[in-house]
Write a protein that holds these residues in place. Structure first.
Motif, PDB file in Angstrom:
ATOM      1  N   VAL A   1       5.355   4.659   4.817  1.00 37.44           N
ATOM      2  CA  VAL A   1       5.743   4.075   6.103  1.00 37.44           C
ATOM      3  C   VAL A   1       4.620   4.232   7.126  1.00 37.44           C
ATOM      4  CG1 VAL A   1       7.340   4.270   8.056  1.00 37.44           C
ATOM      5  CG2 VAL A   1       8.213   4.381   5.711  1.00 37.44           C
ATOM      6  N   VAL A   2       3.980   5.406   7.161  1.00 40.42           N
ATOM      7  CA  VAL A   2       2.875   5.629   8.101  1.00 40.42           C
ATOM      8  C   VAL A   2       1.742   4.648   7.828  1.00 40.42           C
ATOM      9  CG1 VAL A   2       1.054   7.247   8.762  1.00 40.42           C
ATOM     10  CG2 VAL A   2       3.413   8.038   8.564  1.00 40.42           C
ATOM     11  N   LEU A   3       1.410   4.445   6.560  1.00 45.21           N
ATOM     12  CA  LEU A   3       0.338   3.500   6.215  1.00 45.21           C
ATOM     13  C   LEU A   3       0.719   2.070   6.576  1.00 45.21           C
ATOM     14  CD1 LEU A   3      -0.859   4.948   2.774  1.00 45.21           C
ATOM     15  CD2 LEU A   3      -2.019   5.064   4.991  1.00 45.21           C
ATOM     16  N   PHE A   4       1.998   1.744   6.427  1.00 43.54           N
ATOM     17  CA  PHE A   4       2.460   0.424   6.857  1.00 43.54           C
ATOM     18  C   PHE A   4       2.262   0.254   8.364  1.00 43.54           C
ATOM     19  CE2 PHE A   4       5.541  -0.132   3.092  1.00 43.54           C
ATOM     20  CZ  PHE A   4       4.679  -0.989   2.442  1.00 43.54           C
ATOM     21  N   VAL A   5       2.663   1.267   9.108  1.00 48.11           N
ATOM     22  CA  VAL A   5       2.558   1.196  10.568  1.00 48.11           C
ATOM     23  C   VAL A   5       1.096   1.183  11.007  1.00 48.11           C
ATOM     24  CG1 VAL A   5       3.082   2.399  12.724  1.00 48.11           C
ATOM     25  CG2 VAL A   5       4.792   2.309  10.895  1.00 48.11           C
ATOM     26  N   TRP A   6       0.262   1.977  10.344  1.00 46.73           N
ATOM     27  CA  TRP A   6      -1.168   2.029  10.654  1.00 46.73           C
ATOM     28  C   TRP A   6      -1.802   0.655  10.511  1.00 46.73           C
ATOM     29  CZ3 TRP A   6      -5.658   3.584   7.146  1.00 46.73           C
ATOM     30  CH2 TRP A   6      -6.800   3.875   7.906  1.00 46.73           C
ATOM     31  N   ASN A   7      -1.366  -0.088   9.518  1.00 45.13           N
ATOM     32  CA  ASN A   7      -1.727  -1.503   9.359  1.00 45.13           C
ATOM     33  C   ASN A   7      -3.232  -1.718   9.190  1.00 45.13           C
ATOM     34  OD1 ASN A   7      -0.748  -4.145   9.118  1.00 45.13           O
ATOM     35  ND2 ASN A   7      -1.360  -4.647  11.216  1.00 45.13           N
ATOM     36  N   ARG A   8      -3.922  -0.728   8.625  1.00 44.09           N
ATOM     37  CA  ARG A   8      -5.346  -0.885   8.368  1.00 44.09           C
ATOM     38  C   ARG A   8      -5.627  -1.238   6.906  1.00 44.09           C
ATOM     39  NH1 ARG A   8      -8.520   1.558  12.338  1.00 44.09           N
ATOM     40  NH2 ARG A   8      -7.493   1.226  14.340  1.00 44.09           N
ATOM     41  N   LEU A   9      -4.661  -1.005   6.050  1.00 39.50           N
ATOM     42  CA  LEU A   9      -4.803  -1.314   4.630  1.00 39.50           C
ATOM     43  C   LEU A   9      -3.865  -2.466   4.273  1.00 39.50           C
ATOM     44  CD1 LEU A   9      -4.755   2.321   3.186  1.00 39.50           C
ATOM     45  CD2 LEU A   9      -6.764   0.879   3.615  1.00 39.50           C
ATOM     46  N   PRO A  10      -4.217  -3.290   3.293  1.00 44.67           N
ATOM     47  CA  PRO A  10      -3.313  -4.371   2.868  1.00 44.67           C
ATOM     48  C   PRO A  10      -1.970  -3.792   2.432  1.00 44.67           C
ATOM     49  CG  PRO A  10      -5.501  -4.643   1.890  1.00 44.67           C
ATOM     50  CD  PRO A  10      -5.489  -3.300   2.541  1.00 44.67           C
ATOM     51  N   VAL A  11      -0.900  -4.400   2.931  1.00 41.49           N
ATOM     52  CA  VAL A  11       0.432  -3.853   2.656  1.00 41.49           C
ATOM     53  C   VAL A  11       0.743  -3.847   1.166  1.00 41.49           C
ATOM     54  CG1 VAL A  11       1.425  -4.381   4.905  1.00 41.49           C
ATOM     55  CG2 VAL A  11       1.440  -6.136   3.111  1.00 41.49           C
ATOM     56  N   THR A  12       0.244  -4.842   0.445  1.00 39.61           N
ATOM     57  CA  THR A  12       0.504  -4.871  -0.999  1.00 39.61           C
ATOM     58  C   THR A  12      -0.190  -3.705  -1.690  1.00 39.61           C
ATOM     59  OG1 THR A  12      -1.331  -6.447  -1.179  1.00 39.61           O
ATOM     60  CG2 THR A  12       0.895  -7.344  -1.162  1.00 39.61           C
ATOM     61  N   MET A  13      -1.407  -3.374  -1.240  1.00 43.01           N
ATOM     62  CA  MET A  13      -2.108  -2.237  -1.842  1.00 43.01           C
ATOM     63  C   MET A  13      -1.389  -0.927  -1.555  1.00 43.01           C
ATOM     64  SD  MET A  13      -4.592  -3.521  -3.524  1.00 43.01           S
ATOM     65  CE  MET A  13      -3.403  -4.833  -3.875  1.00 43.01           C
ATOM     66  N   VAL A  14      -0.824  -0.809  -0.355  1.00 40.57           N
ATOM     67  CA  VAL A  14      -0.060   0.395  -0.023  1.00 40.57           C
ATOM     68  C   VAL A  14       1.167   0.497  -0.921  1.00 40.57           C
ATOM     69  CG1 VAL A  14       1.305   1.533   1.766  1.00 40.57           C
ATOM     70  CG2 VAL A  14      -0.873   0.446   2.362  1.00 40.57           C
ATOM     71  N   ALA A  15       1.872  -0.610  -1.095  1.00 40.13           N
ATOM     72  CA  ALA A  15       3.091  -0.602  -1.907  1.00 40.13           C
ATOM     73  C   ALA A  15       2.777  -0.288  -3.367  1.00 40.13           C
ATOM     74  CB  ALA A  15       3.801  -1.951  -1.792  1.00 40.13           C
ATOM     75  N   ILE A  16       1.734  -0.918  -3.912  1.00 40.57           N
ATOM     76  CA  ILE A  16       1.350  -0.658  -5.305  1.00 40.57           C
ATOM     77  C   ILE A  16       0.910   0.791  -5.473  1.00 40.57           C
ATOM     78  CG2 ILE A  16      -0.331  -1.225  -7.092  1.00 40.57           C
ATOM     79  CD1 ILE A  16      -0.297  -4.109  -6.038  1.00 40.57           C
ATOM     80  N   SER A  17       0.150   1.280  -4.508  1.00 39.12           N
ATOM     81  CA  SER A  17      -0.305   2.673  -4.572  1.00 39.12           C
ATOM     82  C   SER A  17       0.863   3.640  -4.537  1.00 39.12           C
ATOM     83  CB  SER A  17      -1.266   2.965  -3.419  1.00 39.12           C
ATOM     84  OG  SER A  17      -2.420   2.136  -3.496  1.00 39.12           O
TER      85      SER A  17
END
Length: 607
Positions: free
Chosen positions: A15-31
């Motif tokens: 959730v923090v990485l989603f909010v940070w919005n600096r990385l592609p959301v798909t990469m965050v989800a896959i990771s």
């Protein structure tokens, strides 16, 4: 550290990485899925299970159907009808835009409706003298509300329906969402149309979509075409077998006063020199008054073909079969040095050259050798116009696809697309087949009936959204199986313990809506569903009402531009900033909270 705690830590970081919005959301989800596997919180089949979920195929199919409706001109037709009905009054314009957005969203998903209606909304707003920034956020919010009208309105609805079916044995009917969806649409439109203009910003749009509503008149003026027939025009005179001009060259031909020879083409379309002796079926291109050209043709056994009038449907430049395109000669083009003139027909594909411009000026009725930077206006069948985009020797000024979609309200494929849409809705509403089967049948039908090409179908599918949903499904599984959902639900249960079930509804709405402002609403429901089900189980209430409340709260993603793709779709065309959404959005969200908490227990009793 327990598995439940580990799963919640992974969730929090995600959730923090989603909010940070600096990385592609798909990469965050896959990771996140890979981390869950590495921590042994999910096994390999669970980690990849999202890719095989029927919801993924259903969502993809709905976007293909949406593309078919837009490509067939149904969306443009609805927009033109909307513009005529709305007039120029602000209240009527905003209400009409929002009604259309809600209706279309119910049929082809919120994101599909937003994407399809941005150009329509911009055109209607311009016609009414409104800034697009006053109309595009209402479009996105109405689409979000409209997504609650039917099962196919949003991927979230499909996810919620499957969760209800799995956990209670009874999913939601196709129109059952509308029991709460209709009041939400009415409330959203009423608030936005009355006080929305005070809460919406005045912004200059950064990237407005091309507006082709006045394209034809603009082209006629720019290329100095006289479609009225009152002035001089270009005519193609076909040489008949008894014509006295046979054997004469263009330079020696005596034309009637008021006519001027422009060029000659042979049977094959080859441009012939001025010294060529005319033969049967050659085409002599002349410029002058219509009456003089027709009189000269009658006297010399020539068949007149009016260049500007070379089209069907009462002389319109653009119709279902024929269109126009502006092309520019780029550097190193093989066209450089070729002869061209108004009235010539290209041999390869039958494209008619209506006008040639050089240095922003019309070259006039004469043959010229094309040079870098020359602009040509060509006319012909749409399949030929579309193919120009792939010609490396030309630069196409405007997308023929967008031009056709905006200027031809109902294409020839519109009846087929409309019939396919109705058939899909009937299948979904009656439950004759599973939703995914109905969606796939409609998508395949759109391609097989040639409403859209297979390439268009592939382009229409939002692969990023599908990958995101598929990658977050293991997160939902991990939270549920590890006991993380119970840990999240415990504070909520403790909070509402001894209180009315309405307190649980409010708590879940706030939790879901808060998460939904920063991450995908599909991702939000996948995270909240196990929490909601655990809370419902502990309190002994019917999960169906709880799930419907979560569905409404997930749709209330109206405070930030990153909350939904629909909000992002309107951001650049509206010139919006990050903080422009919450002023109207917080009022809309509060209204949704009250509406859903009051109505959900009525239609889906909790006890």
């Amino acid at each position: 550290m327990s598995d439940a705690t580990l799963s919640l830590i992974v969730l929090a970081v995600t959730v923090v990485l989603f909010v940070w919005n600096r990385l592609p959301v798909t990469m965050v989800a896959i990771s996140s899925a890979l981390v869950l596997y590495a921590l042994d919180l999910v096994d390999l089949p669970t980690m990849t299970s999202g890719l095989g979920q029927s919801v993924i195929a259903f969502i993809a199919a709905l976007f293909v159907v949406s593309e078919g409706l837009e490509a067939s001109g149904i969306t443009a037709w609805a927009g033109r009808l909307l513009s005529n009905l709305a007039g120029t009054g602000r209240f009527r314009v905003i209400a009409a835009i929002m009604i259309l957005a809600a209706f279309l969203s119910a049929l082809i998903t919120v994101n599909g409706a937003a994407a399809a209606l941005v150009p329509v909304t911009v055109s209607v707003a311009r016609h009414a003298g409104l800034r697009p920034s006053k109309a595009l956020i209402p479009l996105a919010y109405a689409a979000s509300a409209g997504s609650m009208l039917t099962l196919s309105g949003s991927p979230v609805n499909v996810i919620i329906d499957e969760a209800a079916d799995i956990n209670t044995g009874s999913g939601f009917g196709y129109f059952e969402f509308g029991l709460v969806g209709v009041p939400l649409v009415v409330v959203t439109i009423a608030i936005t149309a009355t006080i929305g203009h005070r809460l919406l910003p005045i912004r200059e749009s950064l990237s407005l979509p091309a507006d082709f509503s006045s394209y034809v008149s603009t082209v006629v003026d720019h290329y100095e075409l006289d479609a009225s027939g009152a002035g001089d025009q270009t005519f193609r005179l076909h040489v008949g077998p008894e014509s006295p001009v046979i054997g004469s060259s263009r330079r020696r031909l005596e034309l009637a006063d008021g006519l001027r020879a422009v060029g000659v083409q042979g049977q094959s379309g080859k441009v012939l020199s001025s010294g060529h002796e005319l033969a049967v079926d050659d085409v002599l291109v002349v410029y002058g008054r219509r009456d003089v050209a027709e009189s000269f043709a009658r006297a010399n056994d020539l068949t007149v073909e009016d260049v500007i009038g070379r089209r069907r449907n009462r002389g319109r430049l653009i119709d279902r079969d024929l269109g126009v395109s502006e092309v520019v000669i780029p550097p190193r083009s093989e066209w450089i040095g070729r002869k061209a003139f108004p009235g010539m027909v290209r041999a390869e594909d039958g494209l008619l050259v209506l006008s040639v411009r050089r240095f922003s000026s019309d070259v006039g009725p004469k043959s010229v050798e094309l040079a870098e930077g020359d602009a040509l206006l060509v006319h012909g069948p749409w399949r030929v116009i579309d193919a120009l985009a792939d010609d490396q020797n030309l630069m196409v000024v405007a997308s023929s696809e967008q031009l056709r979609r905006q200027t031809i309200p109902l294409g020839r494929s519109a009846p087929r697309a409309g019939l396919i849409l109705v058939a899909m809705i009937v299948l979904l509403a009656t439950g004759a087949v599973p939703p995914v089967v109905a969606g796939l049948l409609a998508a395949v039908a759109m391609v097989l009936t040639r409403v859209i090409a297979s390439e268009q179908a592939y382009r229409a599918i939002p692969w990023q959204t599908l990958v995101l949903i598929a990658a977050l499904i293991p997160m939902s599984e991990a939270i549920t199986d590890s006991g993380g959902a119970e840990q999240l639900a415990k504070p909520i249960v403790d909070l509402v313990s001894g209180h009315s079930a309405y307190v649980l509804l409010v708590a879940l709405f706030v939790l879901t809506a808060a998460l939904g402002q920063f991450i995908s609403n599909a991702a939000t429901v996948l995270i909240v569903i196990p929490v909601a089900l655990a809370a419902a189980g502990d309190l002994g209430v019917d999960p169906r009402g709880i799930l419907m409340l979560v569905c409404v709260a997930a749709a209330a993603a109206v405070l930030t531009p990153i909350a939904t793709p629909a909000n992002m779709i309107v951001m650049n065309p509206g010139g919006y900033r990050f903080g422009d959404y919450w002023r109207l959005g917080i009022v809309i969200m509060a209204a949704w909270l009250v509406t859903s908490v009051l109505l959900v227990p009525v239609f889906w009793p909790l006890s």
